[in-house]
Design a protein around this motif. Structure first.
Motif: not given
Length: 280
Positions: A96-107
Protein backbone atom coordinates in the motif's frame (compact mmCIF):
# COMPACT_ATOMS: atom_id res chain seq x y z
CA UNK A 1 10.31 -27.28 -14.27
CA UNK A 2 8.11 -24.44 -13.15
CA UNK A 3 10.02 -22.06 -10.93
CA UNK A 4 8.97 -19.40 -8.46
CA UNK A 5 5.82 -17.60 -9.57
CA UNK A 6 3.15 -15.21 -8.34
CA UNK A 7 0.31 -13.18 -9.71
CA UNK A 8 -1.97 -10.39 -8.59
CA UNK A 9 -3.54 -7.01 -9.25
CA UNK A 10 -1.02 -4.17 -9.29
CA UNK A 11 -1.61 -0.51 -8.41
CA UNK A 12 -5.32 -0.41 -7.73
CA UNK A 13 -5.86 3.31 -7.23
CA UNK A 14 -8.24 3.76 -4.30
CA UNK A 15 -9.53 7.09 -3.06
CA UNK A 16 -11.53 6.84 0.19
CA UNK A 17 -13.60 9.76 1.42
CA UNK A 18 -14.94 9.69 4.99
CA UNK A 19 -17.99 11.97 5.18
CA UNK A 20 -18.43 12.31 8.93
CA UNK A 21 -20.17 15.65 9.26
CA UNK A 22 -19.02 18.78 7.45
CA UNK A 23 -15.29 17.98 7.75
CA UNK A 24 -14.28 15.25 5.30
CA UNK A 25 -11.26 12.96 5.48
CA UNK A 26 -9.38 11.88 2.35
CA UNK A 27 -7.14 8.86 1.79
CA UNK A 28 -5.36 8.19 -1.50
CA UNK A 29 -3.78 4.73 -1.91
CA UNK A 30 -2.14 2.55 -4.53
CA UNK A 31 -2.69 -1.09 -3.56
CA UNK A 32 -0.73 -3.93 -5.18
CA UNK A 33 -1.45 -7.60 -4.49
CA UNK A 34 0.83 -10.55 -5.30
CA UNK A 35 -0.34 -14.09 -4.52
CA UNK A 36 1.57 -17.37 -4.66
CA UNK A 37 1.09 -20.95 -3.53
CA UNK A 38 -0.13 -24.19 -5.08
CA UNK A 39 -0.55 -22.83 -8.58
CA UNK A 40 1.22 -25.44 -10.68
CA UNK A 41 -1.97 -26.60 -12.39
CA UNK A 42 -2.84 -23.23 -13.84
CA UNK A 43 0.63 -22.91 -15.41
CA UNK A 44 1.04 -26.48 -16.60
CA UNK A 45 -2.54 -27.50 -17.46
CA UNK A 46 -4.54 -24.31 -17.68
CA UNK A 47 -6.67 -25.31 -14.69
CA UNK A 48 -7.98 -22.08 -13.15
CA UNK A 49 -9.76 -23.65 -10.18
CA UNK A 50 -7.22 -22.21 -7.71
CA UNK A 51 -6.95 -18.79 -9.32
CA UNK A 52 -8.67 -15.85 -7.67
CA UNK A 53 -9.24 -13.49 -10.59
CA UNK A 54 -7.24 -10.29 -10.38
CA UNK A 55 -10.46 -8.39 -11.04
CA UNK A 56 -11.86 -9.97 -7.87
CA UNK A 57 -8.78 -8.80 -5.99
CA UNK A 58 -9.40 -5.24 -7.21
CA UNK A 59 -13.06 -5.42 -6.12
CA UNK A 60 -12.00 -6.72 -2.72
CA UNK A 61 -9.77 -3.70 -2.19
CA UNK A 62 -12.65 -1.33 -2.91
CA UNK A 63 -15.17 -3.29 -0.85
CA UNK A 64 -12.83 -3.61 2.16
CA UNK A 65 -12.25 0.15 2.07
CA UNK A 66 -15.99 0.61 2.51
CA UNK A 67 -16.66 -2.24 4.95
CA UNK A 68 -13.60 -1.93 7.20
CA UNK A 69 -12.17 1.51 6.51
CA UNK A 70 -8.52 2.02 5.64
CA UNK A 71 -6.75 2.60 8.96
CA UNK A 72 -2.98 2.78 8.61
CA UNK A 73 -1.43 1.44 5.40
CA UNK A 74 0.02 -1.44 7.44
CA UNK A 75 -3.37 -2.31 8.92
CA UNK A 76 -5.12 -2.24 5.55
CA UNK A 77 -2.40 -4.34 3.88
CA UNK A 78 -2.54 -6.92 6.68
CA UNK A 79 -6.33 -7.10 6.49
CA UNK A 80 -6.21 -7.79 2.76
CA UNK A 81 -3.29 -10.21 2.92
CA UNK A 82 -4.99 -12.34 5.52
CA UNK A 83 -8.18 -12.38 3.49
CA UNK A 84 -6.36 -13.65 0.39
CA UNK A 85 -4.71 -16.54 2.28
CA UNK A 86 -7.33 -19.09 1.35
CA UNK A 87 -7.01 -22.60 -0.05
CA UNK A 88 -4.28 -22.79 -2.65
CA UNK A 89 -2.88 -19.35 -1.83
CA UNK A 90 -0.15 -19.74 0.78
CA UNK A 91 1.57 -16.36 0.42
CA UNK A 92 0.00 -12.94 -0.10
CA UNK A 93 2.02 -9.79 -0.52
CA UNK A 94 0.08 -6.53 -0.37
CA UNK A 95 1.80 -3.24 -0.86
CA UNK A 96 0.00 0.00 0.00
CA UNK A 97 1.49 3.28 -1.11
CA UNK A 98 -0.21 6.38 0.27
CA UNK A 99 -0.11 9.82 -1.26
CA UNK A 100 -0.45 12.61 1.28
CA UNK A 101 -2.89 15.50 0.97
CA UNK A 102 -2.83 18.71 3.02
CA UNK A 103 -6.11 20.24 4.10
CA UNK A 104 -7.24 23.52 2.53
CA UNK A 105 -10.66 23.53 4.16
CA UNK A 106 -13.41 21.22 5.37
CA UNK A 107 -13.54 19.37 2.04
CA UNK A 108 -10.71 20.73 -0.12
CA UNK A 109 -7.14 19.41 -0.25
CA UNK A 110 -3.81 20.02 -1.96
CA UNK A 111 -1.25 17.39 -2.94
CA UNK A 112 2.17 19.04 -2.88
CA UNK A 113 4.59 16.19 -3.52
CA UNK A 114 4.76 16.81 -7.31
CA UNK A 115 4.42 20.57 -7.34
CA UNK A 116 7.09 22.64 -9.10
CA UNK A 117 7.67 26.36 -8.94
CA UNK A 118 8.58 27.85 -12.32
CA UNK A 119 10.24 31.19 -13.06
CA UNK A 120 11.22 32.49 -16.49
CA UNK A 121 12.93 35.78 -17.32
CA UNK A 122 13.17 36.92 -20.92
CA UNK A 123 15.73 39.66 -21.47
CA UNK A 124 16.23 41.63 -24.64
CA UNK A 125 18.50 44.66 -24.57
CA UNK A 126 17.47 46.78 -21.61
CA UNK A 127 14.04 45.13 -21.40
CA UNK A 128 13.05 42.13 -19.34
CA UNK A 129 9.85 40.10 -19.16
CA UNK A 130 8.90 37.95 -16.20
CA UNK A 131 6.81 34.80 -16.25
CA UNK A 132 6.22 32.92 -13.01
CA UNK A 133 4.10 29.90 -12.29
CA UNK A 134 3.53 26.43 -10.96
CA UNK A 135 3.29 22.96 -12.48
CA UNK A 136 1.62 19.84 -11.11
CA UNK A 137 -0.23 21.69 -8.36
CA UNK A 138 -2.63 18.82 -7.59
CA UNK A 139 -5.92 19.92 -6.05
CA UNK A 140 -9.03 17.99 -5.05
CA UNK A 141 -12.35 18.79 -3.45
CA UNK A 142 -14.84 16.14 -2.37
CA UNK A 143 -18.00 18.20 -2.93
CA UNK A 144 -19.19 21.65 -4.12
CA UNK A 145 -18.76 20.54 -7.73
CA UNK A 146 -21.45 19.91 -10.35
CA UNK A 147 -21.62 19.17 -14.06
CA UNK A 148 -24.92 19.13 -15.90
CA UNK A 149 -26.84 20.80 -18.70
CA UNK A 150 -24.41 19.70 -21.41
CA UNK A 151 -25.70 18.60 -24.85
CA UNK A 152 -26.49 14.95 -25.40
CA UNK A 153 -26.38 12.90 -28.58
CA UNK A 154 -26.36 9.20 -29.49
CA UNK A 155 -22.76 8.86 -28.23
CA UNK A 156 -23.31 10.49 -24.83
CA UNK A 157 -23.17 8.14 -21.85
CA UNK A 158 -21.97 10.54 -19.14
CA UNK A 159 -24.57 11.08 -16.44
CA UNK A 160 -25.29 14.53 -15.07
CA UNK A 161 -24.27 15.20 -11.47
CA UNK A 162 -24.87 17.82 -8.80
CA UNK A 163 -22.22 16.43 -6.43
CA UNK A 164 -18.91 15.05 -7.65
CA UNK A 165 -15.23 14.88 -6.75
CA UNK A 166 -13.35 17.61 -8.61
CA UNK A 167 -9.61 17.04 -9.02
CA UNK A 168 -7.00 18.63 -11.25
CA UNK A 169 -3.26 19.21 -11.64
CA UNK A 170 -2.88 22.92 -12.22
CA UNK A 171 -0.18 24.30 -14.47
CA UNK A 172 -0.23 28.09 -14.45
CA UNK A 173 1.96 30.89 -15.80
CA UNK A 174 1.48 34.54 -15.01
CA UNK A 175 3.13 37.46 -16.81
CA UNK A 176 4.13 40.39 -14.58
CA UNK A 177 6.53 43.30 -14.17
CA UNK A 178 8.88 41.53 -11.79
CA UNK A 179 7.25 42.52 -8.52
CA UNK A 180 4.44 39.95 -8.21
CA UNK A 181 4.48 37.86 -5.03
CA UNK A 182 4.61 34.15 -5.80
CA UNK A 183 3.02 33.34 -2.44
CA UNK A 184 0.12 35.72 -3.05
CA UNK A 185 -0.48 34.35 -6.54
CA UNK A 186 -0.35 30.70 -5.45
CA UNK A 187 -2.50 31.45 -2.43
CA UNK A 188 -5.17 33.04 -4.62
CA UNK A 189 -5.32 29.91 -6.76
CA UNK A 190 -5.64 27.63 -3.72
CA UNK A 191 -8.15 29.75 -1.82
CA UNK A 192 -10.41 30.14 -4.84
CA UNK A 193 -10.37 26.44 -5.68
CA UNK A 194 -11.32 25.60 -2.11
CA UNK A 195 -14.13 28.16 -1.76
CA UNK A 196 -15.58 28.21 -5.28
CA UNK A 197 -18.79 26.24 -5.94
CA UNK A 198 -18.01 24.78 -9.35
CA UNK A 199 -20.54 24.23 -12.12
CA UNK A 200 -17.73 23.23 -14.50
CA UNK A 201 -13.94 23.11 -14.48
CA UNK A 202 -13.99 25.94 -17.03
CA UNK A 203 -15.86 28.15 -14.56
CA UNK A 204 -13.38 27.27 -11.82
CA UNK A 205 -10.43 28.07 -14.10
CA UNK A 206 -11.79 31.55 -14.80
CA UNK A 207 -12.52 32.18 -11.12
CA UNK A 208 -8.98 31.14 -10.13
CA UNK A 209 -7.37 33.30 -12.81
CA UNK A 210 -9.52 36.30 -11.87
CA UNK A 211 -8.63 35.90 -8.19
CA UNK A 212 -4.92 35.84 -9.02
CA UNK A 213 -5.23 39.10 -10.96
CA UNK A 214 -7.11 40.67 -8.04
CA UNK A 215 -4.48 39.55 -5.54
CA UNK A 216 -1.48 40.63 -7.61
CA UNK A 217 -1.80 44.07 -9.18
CA UNK A 218 1.38 43.74 -11.22
CA UNK A 219 0.21 40.61 -13.05
CA UNK A 220 -1.03 41.34 -16.56
CA UNK A 221 -2.22 37.89 -17.62
CA UNK A 222 -2.44 34.37 -16.28
CA UNK A 223 -2.69 31.22 -18.37
CA UNK A 224 -3.90 27.97 -16.86
CA UNK A 225 -3.98 24.35 -17.97
CA UNK A 226 -6.18 22.10 -15.81
CA UNK A 227 -6.74 18.43 -16.64
CA UNK A 228 -9.85 16.89 -15.16
CA UNK A 229 -8.53 14.02 -13.04
CA UNK A 230 -11.67 11.90 -13.12
CA UNK A 231 -12.95 10.06 -10.03
CA UNK A 232 -15.74 7.57 -10.77
CA UNK A 233 -17.99 6.10 -8.10
CA UNK A 234 -17.39 2.33 -7.85
CA UNK A 235 -20.51 0.17 -8.20
CA UNK A 236 -20.48 -1.93 -5.01
CA UNK A 237 -24.01 -3.29 -5.50
CA UNK A 238 -22.73 -6.73 -6.69
CA UNK A 239 -21.33 -7.15 -3.17
CA UNK A 240 -24.51 -6.01 -1.44
CA UNK A 241 -22.97 -2.65 -0.48
CA UNK A 242 -24.17 0.90 -0.98
CA UNK A 243 -21.72 3.56 -2.09
CA UNK A 244 -22.98 7.10 -1.35
CA UNK A 245 -20.03 8.90 -2.97
CA UNK A 246 -17.45 7.30 -0.66
CA UNK A 247 -15.35 4.85 -2.71
CA UNK A 248 -13.99 5.96 -6.08
CA UNK A 249 -11.93 4.62 -8.96
CA UNK A 250 -9.35 7.29 -9.87
CA UNK A 251 -8.85 7.10 -13.65
CA UNK A 252 -5.76 8.90 -14.95
CA UNK A 253 -6.51 8.68 -18.70
CA UNK A 254 -8.09 9.67 -20.95
CA UNK A 255 -8.89 12.99 -19.33
CA UNK A 256 -10.57 16.26 -20.18
CA UNK A 257 -8.08 19.11 -20.55
CA UNK A 258 -9.34 22.62 -19.80
CA UNK A 259 -7.09 25.55 -20.77
CA UNK A 260 -7.55 29.28 -20.88
CA UNK A 261 -6.16 32.73 -20.19
CA UNK A 262 -7.49 35.51 -17.98
CA UNK A 263 -6.21 38.95 -19.04
CA UNK A 264 -6.39 42.20 -17.11
CA UNK A 265 -8.26 45.00 -18.88
CA UNK A 266 -5.75 47.40 -20.40
CA UNK A 267 -2.81 45.00 -19.94
CA UNK A 268 0.21 45.97 -22.08
CA UNK A 269 0.74 43.86 -25.18
CA UNK A 270 3.97 41.90 -24.77
CA UNK A 271 4.22 41.27 -28.49
CA UNK A 272 6.07 38.22 -29.84
CA UNK A 273 7.97 37.64 -26.59
CA UNK A 274 4.88 36.07 -25.02
CA UNK A 275 3.23 34.60 -28.11
CA UNK A 276 5.71 31.76 -28.72
CA UNK A 277 4.83 30.28 -25.36
CA UNK A 278 2.29 27.47 -25.38
CA UNK A 279 -0.90 28.09 -23.44
CA UNK A 280 1.02 27.06 -20.32
Amino acid sequence: MLGVNQYGKAETHLVRVVRDGDVHELRDLLVSVALSGNLDDVHLRGDNSAVLATDTQKNTVYAFAKEHGVGTPEEFALLLARHFLDGAITRARVQVVEVGWARLGDHAFVQSSREQRVATVIASGADAWFVSGVSELVLLKTTDSEFHGFPRDRYTTLTETTDRVLATAVSARWRHDGSASFEDARGALLDTFAAHHSLSLQQTLYAMGSALLSACGSVHEVRLSMPNKHHFVVDLSPFGLENPNEVFHADDRPYGLIEGAVVRDGAPDPGPVWDPYPLV
